[in-house]
Scaffold this active site. Structure first.
Site, PDB file in Angstrom:
ATOM      1  N   ARG A  78       0.862  -1.184   0.000  1.00 19.42           N
ATOM      2  CA  ARG A  78       0.000   0.000   0.000  1.00 19.42           C
ATOM      3  C   ARG A  78       0.895   1.229   0.000  1.00 19.42           C
ATOM      4  NH1 ARG A  78      -2.324   3.190   4.650  1.00 19.42           N
ATOM      5  NH2 ARG A  78      -3.825   4.571   3.641  1.00 19.42           N
ATOM      6  N   HIS A 122      -3.059  11.018   0.485  1.00 17.97           N
ATOM      7  CA  HIS A 122      -2.529  10.843   1.843  1.00 17.97           C
ATOM      8  C   HIS A 122      -1.979  12.211   2.282  1.00 17.97           C
ATOM      9  CE1 HIS A 122      -0.951   7.573   4.759  1.00 17.97           C
ATOM     10  NE2 HIS A 122      -0.688   8.727   5.340  1.00 17.97           N
ATOM     11  N   GLU A 167      -7.373   8.363   6.076  1.00 15.46           N
ATOM     12  CA  GLU A 167      -7.691   9.015   7.346  1.00 15.46           C
ATOM     13  C   GLU A 167      -8.213  10.440   7.197  1.00 15.46           C
ATOM     14  OE1 GLU A 167      -4.286   8.844   9.934  1.00 15.46           O
ATOM     15  OE2 GLU A 167      -4.453   6.697  10.222  1.00 15.46           O
ATOM     16  N   ASN A 289      -7.237   1.975   9.911  1.00 15.57           N
ATOM     17  CA  ASN A 289      -5.938   2.151  10.552  1.00 15.57           C
ATOM     18  C   ASN A 289      -6.160   2.183  12.055  1.00 15.57           C
ATOM     19  OD1 ASN A 289      -4.979   2.447   7.975  1.00 15.57           O
ATOM     20  ND2 ASN A 289      -4.419   4.609   8.178  1.00 15.57           N
ATOM     21  N   TYR A 291      -4.151   2.344  15.793  1.00 17.27           N
ATOM     22  CA  TYR A 291      -2.940   2.501  16.603  1.00 17.27           C
ATOM     23  C   TYR A 291      -3.205   2.297  18.092  1.00 17.27           C
ATOM     24  CZ  TYR A 291      -0.417   3.801  12.442  1.00 17.27           C
ATOM     25  OH  TYR A 291       0.178   3.747  11.207  1.00 17.27           O
ATOM     26  N   GLU A 351      -3.290   0.004   8.187  1.00 15.45           N
ATOM     27  CA  GLU A 351      -2.107   0.440   8.941  1.00 15.45           C
ATOM     28  C   GLU A 351      -2.227  -0.055  10.376  1.00 15.45           C
ATOM     29  OE1 GLU A 351      -1.051   4.639   9.080  1.00 15.45           O
ATOM     30  OE2 GLU A 351      -1.599   4.863   6.960  1.00 15.45           O
TER      31      GLU A 351
HETATM   32  C1  BGC Z   1      -0.863   7.935   9.099  1.00 13.85           C
HETATM   33  C2  BGC Z   1       0.594   7.726   8.746  1.00 13.85           C
HETATM   34  C3  BGC Z   1       1.438   7.986   9.985  1.00 13.85           C
HETATM   35  C4  BGC Z   1       1.058   6.969  11.032  1.00 13.85           C
HETATM   36  C5  BGC Z   1       1.853   7.094  12.328  1.00 13.85           C
HETATM   37  C6  BGC Z   1      -1.266   7.377  10.437  1.00 13.85           C
HETATM   38  O1  BGC Z   1      -2.100   8.301  11.063  1.00 13.85           O
HETATM   39  O2  BGC Z   1      -1.690   7.480   8.061  1.00 13.85           O
HETATM   40  O3  BGC Z   1       0.916   8.585   7.702  1.00 13.85           O
HETATM   41  O4  BGC Z   1       2.808   7.959   9.722  1.00 13.85           O
HETATM   42  O5  BGC Z   1      -0.298   7.136  11.378  1.00 13.85           O
HETATM   43  O6  BGC Z   1       1.584   8.316  12.920  1.00 13.85           O
HETATM   44  C1  BGC Z   2      -3.239   8.878  17.593  1.00 17.10           C
HETATM   45  C2  BGC Z   2      -3.158   7.851  16.476  1.00 17.10           C
HETATM   46  C3  BGC Z   2      -3.240   8.550  15.129  1.00 17.10           C
HETATM   47  C4  BGC Z   2      -2.180   9.628  15.022  1.00 17.10           C
HETATM   48  C5  BGC Z   2      -2.291  10.367  13.731  1.00 17.10           C
HETATM   49  C6  BGC Z   2      -2.208   9.966  17.367  1.00 17.10           C
HETATM   50  O1  BGC Z   2      -2.353  10.945  18.336  1.00 17.10           O
HETATM   51  O2  BGC Z   2      -3.014   8.263  18.818  1.00 17.10           O
HETATM   52  O3  BGC Z   2      -4.215   6.934  16.601  1.00 17.10           O
HETATM   53  O4  BGC Z   2      -3.070   7.616  14.096  1.00 17.10           O
HETATM   54  O5  BGC Z   2      -2.320  10.546  16.092  1.00 17.10           O
HETATM   55  O6  BGC Z   2      -1.048  10.911  13.347  1.00 17.10           O
END
Ligand code: BGC
Ligand code: BGC
Length: 439
Positions: A78, A122, A167, A289, A291, A351
């Site tokens: 991707r 993006h 996003e 995505n 995190y 992601e």
């Molecule tokens: C984004 C990426 C970024 C990653 C880590 C996502 O929000 O799509 O471009 O590098 O998180 O922050």
């Molecule tokens: C969030 C991530 C998100 C990122 C975007 C962070 O503060 O915890 O979930 O992807 O921001 O860059």
């Protein structure tokens, strides 16, 4: 070793990157400036004054990067297409050398048996469009659909699946509500038009892509399970508001054809007749995505926004300071299925990953990935239709306002010499991928 055992047949494993974060070559071969060039060159905006001018120099070193992916053994890649490289002012004339670059990349991937999964936006909007209002202006949605058509005209004979936007929530919030990312506006709730115009752009582009033979059109949303900081009614309300703002604002109109009630009144006149039908057009799959979860408390009465993010304690944190909560991925996916039921299409995790201290011994990343793959497996066992998992990222790169200080790669990049060195996690994943295939 068996991190990839027990997934459905044809479950896809890939790696993700984005154009401005890796390509460099920002003034080469006719590329126009984007909002990220402007932002990064504005003093004080990016840590250490870093810019994406060179980044990973992928524009020149892409054959080496494709070879790394082939060695890793991933099914898919991707990446994102830089709008200002393909159409320098965001409308009108195309830049042939820019299109040629992606054309060669796609051919090289296919030759190596790696499926290309391009994202059309993006966050690197052509600066010329920003000067005319950017995503605050409805016209940008139309420009985006035209650009999507041009890219599909060139690549659509080989690429039949696309991600329209990456996003849109982060581009709205970071870029336009609190201003930590390009274009750097601090409009708070005044940023909501950016949500509607991006979603409209997605819907219009989806049509154009289908007309050109696309068989799989997706959008990638950043989703976070939202946890109230306490049982207090004010915290519970604030958490529901944040869930509307971060998750439902983007998932509801796409999957249900309506904006969440809590925000509909703020959108007011922006939403014209027919817009929601365009946005709600059938989606072949949803990119997610993930995190971390977000813990929310009520904000002080005079604050700009009604929600106040709180730290999540008692769990490991990444180099970035983000909490590691693999179970949040399962909760998120099961929650989506509960909320949207039959309206939820198949899901790809587009992601997931973490930043770690510099170096190639990244046992932390291996644990992170193993934990999230386990959580994913348990969501699949609970009946969620997940078709793929993409790791952020192939290699260390330009981490937006953090510059080069946060390293998310399976491959280490020395930003002085551009030397690429696979990390322990790369070897771990390669072994897991090889073990999956019949000998
Ligand atoms: C984004 C990426 C970024 C990653 C880590 C996502 O929000 O799509 O471009 O590098 O998180 O922050
Ligand atoms: C969030 C991530 C998100 C990122 C975007 C962070 O503060 O915890 O979930 O992807 O921001 O860059």
């Amino acid at each position: 070793m068996d991190a990839l055992a027990g997934f459905p047949d044809r479950f896809e494993v890939g790696v993700s990157t984005a154009a401005y974060q890796i390509e460099g070559a920002v003034t080469e071969d006719g590329r126009g400036p984007s909002v990220w060039d402007t932002f990064a060159h504005t003093p004080g905006r990016v840590k250490n004054g870093d810019t994406g001018d060179v980044a990973c120099d992928h524009y020149h070193r892409w054959p080496e990067d494709v070879a790394l992916m082939a060695d890793l053994g991933v099914d898919a890649y991707r990446f994102s297409i830089s709008w200002p490289r393909v159409q320098p002012t965001g409308s009108g004339a195309l830049n042939t050398p820019g299109l040629d670059f992606y054309d060669r990349l796609v051919d090289a991937l296919l030759q190596r048996g790696i499926a290309p999964l391009p994202t059309l936006f993006h966050w690197d909007l052509p600066q010329a469009l920003e000067d005319e209002g950017g995503w605050l202006s409805r016209a940008t949605a139309e420009r985006f659909a035209e650009y999507a058509g041009h890219v599909a005209d060139r690549l659509g004979d080989r690429v039949r699946r696309w991600i329209t936007l990456n996003e849109p929530v982060v581009h709205m919030a970071e870029g336009h509500a609190w201003g930590g990312g390009a274009p750097g506006h601090s409009l708070m709730f005044g940023a909501l038009p950016v949500a509607h115009h991006q979603l409209l752009g997605h819907g219009l582009a989806a049509r154009v892509l289908r007309e050109r033979g696309a068989t799989q059109v997706m959008i990638t949303n950043n989703c976070t399970p939202v946890l109230p900081a306490s049982d207090d009614e004010a915290d519970v309300m604030a958490a529901a508001m944040y869930d509307s703002f971060h998750n439902r604002l983007f998932n509801d109109p796409i999957l249900l054809g309506a904006y969440p009630e809590m925000l509909a009144s703020f959108l007011g006149d922006l939403v014209q007749e027919g817009d929601l039908e365009i946005i709600h057009a059938p989606l072949d799959a949803l990119g997610i995505n993930y995190y971390n979860p977000t813990r929310i408390a009520a904000a002080a009465p005079d604050a700009d926004l009604p929600f106040d993010p709180q730290p999540i304690e008692g769990v490991p944190i990444t180099a970035f300071g983000w909490p590691v909560v693999p179970g949040g991925l399962r909760d998120l996916l099961v929650g989506l299925k509960d909320t949207y039921g039959e309206a939820l299409p198949p899901i790809y995790i587009t992601e997931n990953g973490c930043s770690t201290a510099d170096g190639t011994d990244d046992a932390f990343r291996i644990d992170y990935l193993r934990g999230h793959l386990d959580a994913l497996k348990s969501a699949i066992d609970a009946g969620v239709d997940v078709r793929g998992y993409f790791i952020w990222s192939l290699m260390d790169n330009f981490e937006w306002s953090e510059g080069y200080s946060q390293r998310f790669g399976l491959v280490r990049v020395d930003f002085e010499t551009q030397e690429r060195t696979p990390k322990d996690s790369f070897r771990w994943l390669r072994t897991a991928l090889a073990a999956r295939k019949p000998a």
